[in-house]
Scaffold this active site. Structure first.
Site, mmCIF file in Angstrom:
data_model
loop_
_atom_site.group_PDB
_atom_site.id
_atom_site.type_symbol
_atom_site.label_atom_id
_atom_site.label_comp_id
_atom_site.label_asym_id
_atom_site.label_seq_id
_atom_site.Cartn_x
_atom_site.Cartn_y
_atom_site.Cartn_z
ATOM 1 N N HIS A 1 1.719 0.833 11.038
ATOM 2 C CA HIS A 1 0.562 0.285 10.314
ATOM 3 C C HIS A 1 -0.720 1.079 10.595
ATOM 4 O O HIS A 1 -1.795 0.492 10.761
ATOM 5 C CB HIS A 1 0.364 -1.183 10.695
ATOM 6 N N GLU B 1 2.527 2.208 4.360
ATOM 7 C CA GLU B 1 3.565 1.701 5.254
ATOM 8 C C GLU B 1 4.931 1.810 4.568
ATOM 9 O O GLU B 1 5.234 1.047 3.650
ATOM 10 C CB GLU B 1 3.286 0.243 5.612
ATOM 11 N N HIS C 1 4.415 -9.539 9.478
ATOM 12 C CA HIS C 1 4.535 -8.457 10.457
ATOM 13 C C HIS C 1 5.151 -8.881 11.793
ATOM 14 O O HIS C 1 4.710 -8.436 12.860
ATOM 15 C CB HIS C 1 3.166 -7.821 10.699
#
Length: 387
Positions: free
Chosen positions: A214, A352, A141
């Site tokens: 997210h 996501e 991420h």
């Protein structure tokens, strides 16, 4: 007064009266075009002394989204139940300090690269780039300070459908990624009770980009309840299988006959503990990327979630080719949500929208490379209703 003068006078008076008669119609039309304003307040102070802000977007139906320019985080999103009651259906924190203590990406904008990159390395145009390993042996991420932990420039746009525009420039070398990347993300709270997210980015050097959001959802609006009874449909016929560190093997496998087949609705908890499925074992449940049957870049419906006790329904639309469905398997109660409620095991799920994990190291996957002169542009919509 001559006859000619009198006629001109009467004609002008008549036109004036017609104008007066038309004016209320125009005012009425304008008054029906309701401008829904965005509220702004201070959310907290970062360690470097800069202030974060919290913006509240409301649509004409009463739906509300709260978003902070710290990490572009959706701290709260309300949706109606079958009785018309609007409640927060996301996992979020009360204060900026709660986020600064460390949370598992609650509601955040993710970048430069959403999901995992194997061993924190990739090669681009013959040069190897090294990233922070913040998820076991891998990068996750965007790194230790991804887009979820930076302060975005926020511009509220008032209108019938309130928008919040966020801008950030990720400089060349930030978290190991090449190129100065200029990003614009626009959140729009629409009249039909949907939240639309538009992503756009440009670069001055060849780089990789995979942006997503997210947010953890729990359509019961009660974080104390697990999400296992939520019914999920994902319009995807293929899965991106992973190894034990959750890095793709490089192949795509059919979901048919597996616990990953959500082409028809299944409860999350129905097959989540299948001890005979290696992928379930690796992910400790669902933490995988599904490839849509329609993997084109047109906006299409890709997922549906239904929660029976409240009647809430969430539909997902996107231009992306895949989606990461995560069932909150690593939530352990250490992160505290609104009302002082700990986010326990499987108390929220994520959908996501994105490209495949580890795409920079998988030449057979759809490319995430962005070059100078090109524009990265994607759209995702989360629409809420009742059934």
């Amino acid at each position: 007064m001559t006859l000619k003068t009198r006629c001109i006078t009467l004609l002008c008076l008549g036109l004036f009266q017609i104008g007066l008669a038309q004016t209320p119609v125009k005012i009425k039309k304008n008054s029906s075009e309701k401008v829904v304003k965005i509220d702004k307040k201070e959310f907290g102070i970062l360690p470097d002394g800069t202030k974060a802000e919290l913006f509240t977007l409301r649509n004409s139906r009463g739906m509300e989204a709260q978003i902070t320019n710290y990490g572009g985080i959706i701290t709260s999103l309300t949706a109606p139940d079958k009785n018309g009651k609007y409640e927060n259906i996301t996992l979020g924190c009360e204060t900026l300090n709660d986020y600064l203590k460390g949370v598992p990406f609650f509601g955040a904008l993710i970048g430069r690269f959403g999901n995992r990159i194997a061993k924190g390395k990739f090669t681009l145009e013959g040069k190897e780039y090294t990233l922070a390993k913040n998820n076991g042996p891998n990068a996750l991420h965007g790194g230790k300070k991804g887009f979820d932990k930076v302060l975005w420039k926020a511009t509220p746009l008032n209108g019938e459908e309130p928008q919040l525009k966020l801008n950030y420039t990720s400089v060349d070398g930030e978290e190991g990624y090449p190129g100065n990347l200029n990003i614009e993300v626009i959140y729009t709270l629409k009249k039909d009770n949907s939240l639309q997210i538009n992503y756009k980015a440009t670069t001055d050097k060849t780089t990789v980009v995979n942006l997503t959001n997210h947010t953890y959802f729990n359509l019961t609006a009660n974080v104390n309840k697990e999400i296992l009874d939520h019914e999920v449909t994902i319009l995807a016929d293929k899965l991106v299988p992973v190894d034990r560190t959750l890095i793709p093997t490089g192949e795509l496998t059919a979901v048919t006959g597996t616990p990953f087949d959500f082409l028809t609705a299944h409860k999350i908890g129905e097959r989540i503990n299948d001890a005979n499925d290696l992928q379930i074992k690796y992910g400790k449940g669902y933490d995988h990327c599904w490839v849509f049957t329609d993997s084109s870049n047109k906006l299409k419906k890709v997922a549906l979630v239904y929660e029976a006790t409240t009647g809430r329904k969430m539909e997902v639309f996107t231009t992306e080719p895949a989606i990461q469905f995560y069932s909150g398997n690593f939530l352990d109660g250490s992160a505290i949500t609104k009302g002082g409620i700990p986010a326990k095991f499987r108390s929220g799920f994520c959908l996501e929208t994105q490209h495949y994990p580890d795409s920079p190291n998988k030449p057979n996957f759809p490319s995430t490379v962005l070059k100078p002169g090109e524009t990265y542009q994607t759209t995702t919509i989360y629409k809420f209703s009742v059934k």
